[in-house]
Structures are given as structure tokens and as C-alpha cells.
Design an enzyme around this catalytic site. Structure first.
Site, short mmCIF file in Angstrom:
data_model
loop_
_atom_site.label_atom_id
_atom_site.label_comp_id
_atom_site.label_asym_id
_atom_site.label_seq_id
_atom_site.Cartn_x
_atom_site.Cartn_y
_atom_site.Cartn_z
CD GLU A 59 8.30 -7.05 -2.30
OE1 GLU A 59 8.82 -6.04 -1.79
OE2 GLU A 59 7.94 -8.04 -1.65
CG HIS A 67 8.04 -2.08 -0.45
ND1 HIS A 67 7.91 -1.42 0.76
CD2 HIS A 67 7.67 -3.37 -0.21
CE1 HIS A 67 7.51 -2.28 1.68
NE2 HIS A 67 7.33 -3.47 1.11
CG HIS A 77 3.48 -6.01 0.07
ND1 HIS A 77 2.97 -5.86 1.34
CD2 HIS A 77 4.83 -5.84 0.18
CE1 HIS A 77 3.98 -5.62 2.18
NE2 HIS A 77 5.09 -5.59 1.50
CG ASP A 122 8.18 -4.77 4.22
OD1 ASP A 122 9.12 -5.02 3.46
OD2 ASP A 122 6.98 -4.87 3.89
#
Ligand SMILES: [Zn+2]
Length: 184
Positions: free
Chosen positions: A24, A79, A81, A92
Site C-alpha cells: 500500500e 493510501h 488498496h 482504516d
């Protein structure tokens, strides 16, 4: 609340996500008010960076100080995925420590990158509008909430309109008929 990105910044986010895969990617979006001016990658310090992210504490803190010195605000934390939807995972949501900072997620799926932003306030997730285009071209945000004064003004005008209607309908009534009582 809204985030405005340029197309180039959107492409940069997708590129960082692809470059980091299968791990990630994570980082910050900085700018002024709602307009992103910089995409700043931060190393992912999570123990398991394939499934989680954690902004490197030291670099995160140093970057925040540098932004402040330059008059830029932290607008979002992003961020990726690497193989999924741009929707916050239960982790998260649990780890979201900034209730007023949107979380941007780049979801990679079959080579396609999708982006979405979310506000996570104490476990409650709400979508944040993302506008992609040239700076200054985003349509003005409508004021969705009415102020107290506006609500009172609407109520007063509704009451006045109702009273006016009653007075008007009374004044339009035909005169009462004269009742002649027969004399005995
Ligand atoms: Zn995630």
C-alpha cells in the site's frame, strides 16, 4: 467539505499506488482551503505493508512542520488498496485519528485506478466530494444547511401567507342573506 485536484495530481496518485503495489502506498495532500497543491508520498511504516499502511511518524511530523512554514495546510491523507475498492476497510476506520481530515483512497482493480475520499469521525464514515479539474474551475459549493435566521424567516413568511389567505377568503365571502322572519 470538498477536495479539488488537478488531473495531473490524480495521475500522480494512481502512479504512486501502482509503483508501490503489491504494497500500500501512503502520503499527504497539501494545499490551501480545498485546492490540493502538492501530493507528498510518505514511506509506509506498517509491519505488514501489503495489507496495511502507517505513515512513518518522523517523516510525517517533519512534513507537517515544513507545510506550516510554507503556509500550506494538510488537506487529506491518502493510501492505496493495491487490489480493491477505494472504500475504507474496518482497520482504516479504526485507525483514522483525524476526524476533520479527509482520507483519500486509491483503489487498483484490474489495472484501473479509482479514487474516493472519506471523512471518518469516530467510526462514522461519510463520503467527501472530489472535484478533478483545473484550479478555480470547481462550481461553488451550495450552502446545504439553513441558518437559524433563515429557518425563522421561512416560518414567519409561511404564517403570514396563511393569515393573508384566511383574511382574503373571508373578505371574498358573499354578504350574508337577509333572513325574513314571517310575522305571526
Ligand atoms: Zn485501507
Amino acid at each position: 467539505m470538498r477536495l479539488c485536484l488537478t488531473e495531473a495530481q490524480g495521475h500522480a496518485l494512481a502512479r504512486y499506488a501502482r509503483d508501490a503495489a503489491p504494497q500500500e502506498a501512503c502520503g499527504l495532500l497539501a494545499g490551501v482551503r480545498e485546492q490540493v497543491e502538492e501530493v507528498i508520498p510518505i514511506p509506509n511504516a506498517a509491519a505488514d505493508p501489503v495489507h496495511h499502511y502507517r505513515l512513518d511518524d518522523v517523516i510525517f511530523a517533519r512534513t507537517l512542520m515544513q507545510l506550516e512554514a510554507r503556509g500550506l495546510e494538510l488537506l487529506a491523507i491518502y493510501h492505496s488498496h493495491p487490489n480493491g475498492d477505494p472504500i475504507p476497510s474496518p482497520t482504516d476506520v479504526r485507525q483514522a485519528t483525524f476526524p476533520d481530515t479527509p482520507y483519500v483512497i486509491i483503489g487498483l482493480y484490474n489495472g484501473e485506478a479509482r479514487l474516493a475520499a472519506w471523512r471518518v469521525r469516530y467510526g462514522e464514515v461519510t463520503p467527501v466530494e472530489v472535484y478533478v479539474g483545473l484550479p478555480g474551475t470547481a462550481p461553488a459549493v451550495r450552502e446545504a444547511k439553513l441558518s437559524r435566521a433563515q429557518i425563522i424567516a421561512i416560518l414567519i413568511s409561511a404564517i403570514l401567507a396563511f393569515a393573508f389567505m384566511i383574511i382574503l377568503s373571508l373578505s371574498l365571502l358573499p354578504p350574508a342573506p337577509v333572513i325574513v322572519t314571517p310575522l305571526p
